[in-house]
Structure formats: C-alpha cells, structure tokens
Design a protein around this motif. Structure first.
Motif, PDB file in Angstrom:
ATOM      1  N   MET A   1       0.858  -1.097   0.094  1.00 25.55           N
ATOM      2  CA  MET A   1      -0.089  -0.054   0.027  1.00 25.55           C
ATOM      3  C   MET A   1       0.796   1.057  -0.021  1.00 25.55           C
ATOM      4  SD  MET A   1      -3.266   0.790  -0.298  1.00 25.55           S
ATOM      5  CE  MET A   1      -4.598  -0.229   0.309  1.00 25.55           C
ATOM      6  N   GLU A   2       0.425   2.149  -0.611  1.00 22.33           N
ATOM      7  CA  GLU A   2       1.197   3.431  -0.716  1.00 22.33           C
ATOM      8  C   GLU A   2       1.291   4.293   0.507  1.00 22.33           C
ATOM      9  OE1 GLU A   2       0.844   6.314  -4.392  1.00 22.33           O
ATOM     10  OE2 GLU A   2      -0.203   7.765  -2.846  1.00 22.33           O
ATOM     11  N   LYS A   3       2.308   4.810   0.646  1.00 21.61           N
ATOM     12  CA  LYS A   3       2.925   5.512   1.801  1.00 21.61           C
ATOM     13  C   LYS A   3       3.311   6.781   1.755  1.00 21.61           C
ATOM     14  CE  LYS A   3       4.519   1.839   4.997  1.00 21.61           C
ATOM     15  NZ  LYS A   3       4.329   0.837   3.934  1.00 21.61           N
ATOM     16  N   THR A   4       2.954   7.812   2.632  1.00 21.96           N
ATOM     17  CA  THR A   4       3.517   9.271   2.399  1.00 21.96           C
ATOM     18  C   THR A   4       4.082   9.585   3.654  1.00 21.96           C
ATOM     19  OG1 THR A   4       3.052  11.371   1.388  1.00 21.96           O
ATOM     20  CG2 THR A   4       1.403  10.566   2.866  1.00 21.96           C
ATOM     21  N   PHE A   5       4.748  11.064   3.516  1.00 26.75           N
ATOM     22  CA  PHE A   5       5.557  11.418   4.802  1.00 26.75           C
ATOM     23  C   PHE A   5       4.662  12.902   5.034  1.00 26.75           C
ATOM     24  CE2 PHE A   5       8.342  14.859   6.339  1.00 26.75           C
ATOM     25  CZ  PHE A   5       8.509  14.180   7.738  1.00 26.75           C
ATOM     26  N   LEU A   6       4.149  13.007   5.970  1.00 23.15           N
ATOM     27  CA  LEU A   6       3.079  14.293   6.324  1.00 23.15           C
ATOM     28  C   LEU A   6       3.987  14.996   7.694  1.00 23.15           C
ATOM     29  CD1 LEU A   6      -0.313  13.271   6.071  1.00 23.15           C
ATOM     30  CD2 LEU A   6       1.121  14.182   4.163  1.00 23.15           C
TER      31      LEU A   6
ATOM     32  N   GLU B   1      -0.530   5.569   5.549  1.00 24.43           N
ATOM     33  CA  GLU B   1      -0.620   4.672   4.461  1.00 24.43           C
ATOM     34  C   GLU B   1      -2.152   4.295   3.786  1.00 24.43           C
ATOM     35  OE1 GLU B   1       1.414   1.058   5.611  1.00 24.43           O
ATOM     36  OE2 GLU B   1      -0.311  -0.055   5.006  1.00 24.43           O
ATOM     37  N   GLY B   2      -2.226   4.120   2.548  1.00 23.71           N
ATOM     38  CA  GLY B   2      -3.642   4.081   2.015  1.00 23.71           C
ATOM     39  C   GLY B   2      -3.523   4.370   0.489  1.00 23.71           C
ATOM     40  N   GLU B   3      -4.598   3.908  -0.222  1.00 27.17           N
ATOM     41  CA  GLU B   3      -4.613   3.720  -1.647  1.00 27.17           C
ATOM     42  C   GLU B   3      -4.492   5.523  -2.126  1.00 27.17           C
ATOM     43  OE1 GLU B   3      -6.899   0.752  -3.250  1.00 27.17           O
ATOM     44  OE2 GLU B   3      -7.294   2.146  -4.929  1.00 27.17           O
ATOM     45  N   ASN B   4      -3.496   5.885  -2.931  1.00 22.75           N
ATOM     46  CA  ASN B   4      -3.236   6.992  -3.453  1.00 22.75           C
ATOM     47  C   ASN B   4      -3.228   8.194  -2.329  1.00 22.75           C
ATOM     48  OD1 ASN B   4      -3.356   8.314  -5.937  1.00 22.75           O
ATOM     49  ND2 ASN B   4      -5.237   9.487  -5.546  1.00 22.75           N
ATOM     50  N   VAL B   5      -2.622   7.743  -1.303  1.00 25.96           N
ATOM     51  CA  VAL B   5      -2.683   8.794  -0.168  1.00 25.96           C
ATOM     52  C   VAL B   5      -1.489   9.801  -0.456  1.00 25.96           C
ATOM     53  CG1 VAL B   5      -0.446   7.333   1.051  1.00 25.96           C
ATOM     54  CG2 VAL B   5      -2.114   8.722   2.487  1.00 25.96           C
TER      55      VAL B   5
ATOM     56  N   THR C   1      -4.035  12.253  -2.326  1.00 25.46           N
ATOM     57  CA  THR C   1      -5.101  12.707  -1.583  1.00 25.46           C
ATOM     58  C   THR C   1      -4.527  13.509  -0.484  1.00 25.46           C
ATOM     59  OG1 THR C   1      -6.107  10.541  -2.472  1.00 25.46           O
ATOM     60  CG2 THR C   1      -7.174  11.828  -0.679  1.00 25.46           C
ATOM     61  N   ALA C   2      -3.626  13.334   0.159  1.00 24.97           N
ATOM     62  CA  ALA C   2      -3.002  14.139   1.286  1.00 24.97           C
ATOM     63  C   ALA C   2      -2.638  15.643   1.020  1.00 24.97           C
ATOM     64  CB  ALA C   2      -1.796  13.435   2.004  1.00 24.97           C
ATOM     65  N   ARG C   3      -2.045  15.748  -0.275  1.00 24.19           N
ATOM     66  CA  ARG C   3      -1.802  16.783  -1.064  1.00 24.19           C
ATOM     67  C   ARG C   3      -2.815  17.665  -1.105  1.00 24.19           C
ATOM     68  NH1 ARG C   3       3.203  19.168  -1.439  1.00 24.19           N
ATOM     69  NH2 ARG C   3       2.574  20.135  -3.156  1.00 24.19           N
ATOM     70  N   ASP C   4      -4.024  17.107  -1.633  1.00 20.88           N
ATOM     71  CA  ASP C   4      -5.524  17.821  -1.939  1.00 20.88           C
ATOM     72  C   ASP C   4      -6.209  18.019  -0.533  1.00 20.88           C
ATOM     73  OD1 ASP C   4      -5.261  17.032  -4.562  1.00 20.88           O
ATOM     74  OD2 ASP C   4      -6.623  15.704  -4.699  1.00 20.88           O
TER      75      ASP C   4
END
Ligand code: IDP
Length: 148
Positions: A1-6, A76-80, A83-86
């Motif tokens: 699953m995709e991960k991002t740093f916030l 973590e999540g699909e297209n995170v 989507t987090a940037r939005d």
C-alpha cells in the motif's frame, strides 16, 4: 500500500493543531504507520528542503522549520500521496480552498501548517530521512474491510 510523509510544522504544533490534523487523515480512512514529535536539526532541514537551496527564502525556510518541535508522520492508503496533498490545499494558504488544512488554518506561505510529500520518489526519500525502518509499523485494522 502507498505511503506518504506528512509533518505538522512548528506553527501547527504551537497552535495546537496536531490532533485536528491527525483527525482529518484518520477520518478520511488512511492508516497511521508511524509518528513522532521531534526537533529538526539544521542538517536534516537543509537535506529535506534541498531542492529549494537556491531559492531566496531557503534560509527563512530552514530557520522556521527548526524553530520548534514538528510532528512527523507516515500515513498509508490507496493514493495517499495525492489525496493528502489535496487535503492540505495549495502552498499559499490564501489560495488554498476552504475545507483544506491550509485553507482553514493558514494565512502566510511561510507558516502554512503542514508539509506533505509531492511524489512517490519524495515520499520514499522523506520517510527515509525522518524515520528508521523499525519505527514504521505494519499492522491490520478492522475498519479496512469497510474502507476498501
Ligand atoms: P509545498 O510545501 O506545498 O510542497 P514547496 O513549493 O515545496 O511547497 O515549498 C516548500 C515550502 O517552502 C512551502 O510549504 C512554504 O512553507 C515554503 N515557501 C514556498 N514558497 C515560499 C516563499 O515564496 N516564501 C517563503 N516560504 C515559501
């Protein structure tokens, strides 16, 4: 699953917005995989914002991000990433739509409350800069069957 740093920036921590911001991503349905309150060193700040080194605001950016604690997170999540940037809204809070984090809480581009990775490459790089592998947890949640 995709991960991002916030990361909740120092202004967001000082303004008691950590819980509000975590709440938005939790309610959306993303999964928290790692989090810590930390003080960024000059070295980490310069590395993290390396792409802006030649910009006139680089010094201001580094001194602001190191001016107090930040709340660093991996989600973590699909297209995170997108989507987090939005959910964060545009870089300049005055241009960010109402309902986005920057649109609701920010006024100036320098103090815009939150950072979020803008691509899979930067997410991987930034997660690696801020977190040890052991601090990112892989676990299942019961609500995932309702989300996916
Ligand atoms: P982003 O955070 O929306 O990805 P970037 O263009 O990567 O935006 O810029 C990184 C950060 O640098 C921004 O979040 C903002 O706080 C700061 N920044 C960008 N442009 C300016 C500026 O013109 N003056 C001061 N700070 C700026």
């Amino acid at each position: 699953m995709e991960k991002t740093f916030l990361m909740v920036k120092p202004d967001g921590v000082q303004r008691n917005l950590v819980g509000e911001i975590v709440n938005r991503f939790e309610r959306k349905g993303f999964k928290l995989a790692g989090a810590k309150l930390m003080q960024i060193t000059d070295e980490l700040a310069e590395n993290h914002y390396g792409e802006h080194k030649e910009r006139p605001f680089f010094g201001e950016l580094v001194s602001f991000i190191t001016s107090g604690p930040v709340f660093a997170m991996v989600w973590e999540g699909e297209n995170v990433i997108t989507t987090a940037r939005d959910m964060m809204g545009k870089t300049n809070p005055l241009e960010a739509a109402a309902g986005t984090i920057r649109g609701d809480y920010g006024i100036t581009v320098g103090k815009n409350v939150i950072h979020g990775s803008d691509s899979p490459e930067s997410a991987e790089r930034e997660i690696g800069l801020f977190f040890n592998e052991n601090d990112i947890l892989s676990y299942s949640k019961q609500d995932s069957e309702w989300i996916y």
